[in-house]
Design an enzyme around this catalytic site. Structure first.
Site, PDB file in Angstrom:
ATOM      1  N   THR A   1      -9.854   7.685  11.466  1.00 29.31           N
ATOM      2  CA  THR A   1     -10.971   6.829  11.880  1.00 29.31           C
ATOM      3  C   THR A   1     -10.461   5.615  12.642  1.00 29.31           C
ATOM      4  O   THR A   1      -9.264   5.378  12.745  1.00 29.31           O
ATOM      5  CB  THR A   1     -11.769   6.343  10.646  1.00 29.31           C
ATOM      6  OG1 THR A   1     -10.960   5.420   9.906  1.00 29.31           O
ATOM      7  CG2 THR A   1     -12.176   7.502   9.761  1.00 29.31           C
TER       8      THR A   1
ATOM      9  N   CYS B   1       2.343  -2.055   6.108  1.00 26.93           N
ATOM     10  CA  CYS B   1       2.400  -0.875   6.958  1.00 26.93           C
ATOM     11  C   CYS B   1       0.997  -0.301   7.104  1.00 26.93           C
ATOM     12  O   CYS B   1       0.293  -0.110   6.105  1.00 26.93           O
ATOM     13  CB  CYS B   1       3.334   0.156   6.344  1.00 26.93           C
ATOM     14  SG  CYS B   1       3.439   1.684   7.292  1.00 26.93           S
TER      15      CYS B   1
ATOM     16  N   HIS C   1     -10.652   2.658  11.660  1.00 26.79           N
ATOM     17  CA  HIS C   1     -10.250   1.599  10.722  1.00 26.79           C
ATOM     18  C   HIS C   1      -8.839   1.103  11.041  1.00 26.79           C
ATOM     19  O   HIS C   1      -8.549  -0.090  10.934  1.00 26.79           O
ATOM     20  CB  HIS C   1     -10.330   2.104   9.281  1.00 26.79           C
ATOM     21  CG  HIS C   1     -10.014   1.070   8.259  1.00 26.79           C
ATOM     22  ND1 HIS C   1     -10.817  -0.036   8.049  1.00 26.79           N
ATOM     23  CD2 HIS C   1      -8.987   0.965   7.389  1.00 26.79           C
ATOM     24  CE1 HIS C   1     -10.285  -0.775   7.096  1.00 26.79           C
ATOM     25  NE2 HIS C   1      -9.170  -0.190   6.677  1.00 26.79           N
TER      26      HIS C   1
ATOM     27  N   ARG D   1      11.512   2.466  10.626  1.00 28.30           N
ATOM     28  CA  ARG D   1      11.347   1.051  10.972  1.00 28.30           C
ATOM     29  C   ARG D   1      11.575   0.138   9.774  1.00 28.30           C
ATOM     30  O   ARG D   1      12.059  -0.971   9.910  1.00 28.30           O
ATOM     31  CB  ARG D   1       9.964   0.832  11.587  1.00 28.30           C
ATOM     32  CG  ARG D   1       9.893   1.324  13.010  1.00 28.30           C
ATOM     33  CD  ARG D   1       8.465   1.520  13.511  1.00 28.30           C
ATOM     34  NE  ARG D   1       8.458   1.928  14.912  1.00 28.30           N
ATOM     35  CZ  ARG D   1       8.769   3.126  15.361  1.00 28.30           C
ATOM     36  NH1 ARG D   1       9.125   4.076  14.521  1.00 28.30           N
ATOM     37  NH2 ARG D   1       8.732   3.409  16.647  1.00 28.30           N
TER      38      ARG D   1
ATOM     39  N   ILE E   1      -0.698   3.022   8.817  1.00 33.15           N
ATOM     40  CA  ILE E   1      -0.450   4.320   9.441  1.00 33.15           C
ATOM     41  C   ILE E   1      -1.774   4.853   9.982  1.00 33.15           C
ATOM     42  O   ILE E   1      -2.781   4.869   9.274  1.00 33.15           O
ATOM     43  CB  ILE E   1       0.157   5.311   8.427  1.00 33.15           C
ATOM     44  CG1 ILE E   1       1.503   4.776   7.910  1.00 33.15           C
ATOM     45  CG2 ILE E   1       0.336   6.689   9.075  1.00 33.15           C
ATOM     46  CD1 ILE E   1       2.132   5.620   6.813  1.00 33.15           C
TER      47      ILE E   1
ATOM     48  N   ASN F   1       5.882 -11.643  11.920  1.00 37.95           N
ATOM     49  CA  ASN F   1       4.962 -10.538  11.665  1.00 37.95           C
ATOM     50  C   ASN F   1       5.732  -9.230  11.549  1.00 37.95           C
ATOM     51  O   ASN F   1       6.207  -8.697  12.538  1.00 37.95           O
ATOM     52  CB  ASN F   1       3.913 -10.449  12.769  1.00 37.95           C
ATOM     53  CG  ASN F   1       2.846  -9.419  12.477  1.00 37.95           C
ATOM     54  OD1 ASN F   1       2.949  -8.642  11.537  1.00 37.95           O
ATOM     55  ND2 ASN F   1       1.817  -9.404  13.296  1.00 37.95           N
TER      56      ASN F   1
ATOM     57  N   TYR G   1       0.836  -1.197   0.000  1.00 42.08           N
ATOM     58  CA  TYR G   1       0.000   0.000   0.000  1.00 42.08           C
ATOM     59  C   TYR G   1       0.876   1.253   0.000  1.00 42.08           C
ATOM     60  O   TYR G   1       0.610   2.209  -0.719  1.00 42.08           O
ATOM     61  CB  TYR G   1      -0.920  -0.035   1.220  1.00 42.08           C
ATOM     62  CG  TYR G   1      -2.007   0.998   1.206  1.00 42.08           C
ATOM     63  CD1 TYR G   1      -3.167   0.796   0.475  1.00 42.08           C
ATOM     64  CD2 TYR G   1      -1.884   2.174   1.929  1.00 42.08           C
ATOM     65  CE1 TYR G   1      -4.187   1.744   0.457  1.00 42.08           C
ATOM     66  CE2 TYR G   1      -2.888   3.120   1.927  1.00 42.08           C
ATOM     67  CZ  TYR G   1      -4.034   2.908   1.186  1.00 42.08           C
ATOM     68  OH  TYR G   1      -5.027   3.851   1.174  1.00 42.08           O
TER      69      TYR G   1
ATOM     70  N   LEU H   1      -5.118  -6.590   5.838  1.00 40.41           N
ATOM     71  CA  LEU H   1      -6.137  -7.574   6.210  1.00 40.41           C
ATOM     72  C   LEU H   1      -6.078  -8.831   5.344  1.00 40.41           C
ATOM     73  O   LEU H   1      -6.505  -9.899   5.781  1.00 40.41           O
ATOM     74  CB  LEU H   1      -7.533  -6.959   6.144  1.00 40.41           C
ATOM     75  CG  LEU H   1      -7.881  -6.005   7.275  1.00 40.41           C
ATOM     76  CD1 LEU H   1      -9.236  -5.361   7.030  1.00 40.41           C
ATOM     77  CD2 LEU H   1      -7.864  -6.715   8.619  1.00 40.41           C
ATOM     78  N   GLU H   2      -5.556  -8.720   4.137  1.00 42.08           N
ATOM     79  CA  GLU H   2      -5.486  -9.879   3.243  1.00 42.08           C
ATOM     80  C   GLU H   2      -4.237 -10.723   3.461  1.00 42.08           C
ATOM     81  O   GLU H   2      -4.142 -11.841   2.966  1.00 42.08           O
ATOM     82  CB  GLU H   2      -5.543  -9.413   1.779  1.00 42.08           C
ATOM     83  CG  GLU H   2      -6.901  -8.879   1.358  1.00 42.08           C
ATOM     84  CD  GLU H   2      -7.191  -7.473   1.847  1.00 42.08           C
ATOM     85  OE1 GLU H   2      -8.378  -7.192   2.163  1.00 42.08           O
ATOM     86  OE2 GLU H   2      -6.258  -6.640   1.940  1.00 42.08           O
TER      87      GLU H   2
END
Length: 176
Positions: free
Chosen positions: A89, A83, A91, A129, A85, A115, A28, A60-61
């Protein structure tokens, strides 16, 4: 600040048989993902392993892709990279909590997963990071997966496996 503290790092595990590792990444934020991948690949190669890469749309996938690969392919370990960020909201909380929980549950079922999904407040934190020359969280996630793999090979064998796996006979009876 965590970046200024020192911490102990386990020695790199060694393997008689080269590990096959699947890196699943959500690119992303492409620049951050690329750095995470570079760190993970370097660690896997340094341990004598090979890495393949699978891309998914978002964090999420990642667990779903790892679960599919575990059922359909023959990888020894998995590295989850991405990542998240914080935004405006809730979410962020959902993505962080659900992806982490799913990865943890698969680990408890016996998959060797590192992970490396960053959960940060801002882009600057993510850049530091992800950078292989700085905090190298991609390399750290790969190292975690390799250490778990070394333990699974020490404590079990490929025919026995680790974790709880039901066979068809465990829940299907012939008298139904």
């Amino acid at each position: 600040m965590a970046g200024s503290e020192t911490h102990y790092t386990l020695p790199r595990p060694s393997f008689d048989e080269a590990p096959r590792v699947l890196i699943v990444v959500a690119p992303y934020y492409k620049d951050i993902a690329d750095n995470l991948i570079a760190g993970a690949r370097a660690e896997i190669e340094a341990a004598g392993g090979t890495a393949e890469l699978a891309e998914v749309p978002g964090a999420l996938e990642i667990p779903t892709a790892i679960g599919m690969a575990a059922r359909l392919c023959d990888y020894d370990a998995y590295v989850a990279l991405g990542c998240v960020i914080r935004g405006e909201t809730t979410h962020y909380d959902t993505v962080c909590n659900d992806s982490s929980r799913a990865i943890q549950l698969m680990g408890l079922q016996g998959l060797c997963i590192g992970n490396g999904i960053l959960t940060v407040e801002n882009r600057d934190q993510a850049v530091v990071r992800a950078d292989p020359a700085d905090q190298n969280k991609g390399g750290g996630a790969a190292a975690a997966a390799l250490h778990l793999l070394a333990l699974s090979r020490k404590w079990g064998d490929r025919s026995k496996g680790v974790g709880f796996k039901m066979s068809a006979g465990d829940f299907l009876s012939s008298d139904r």
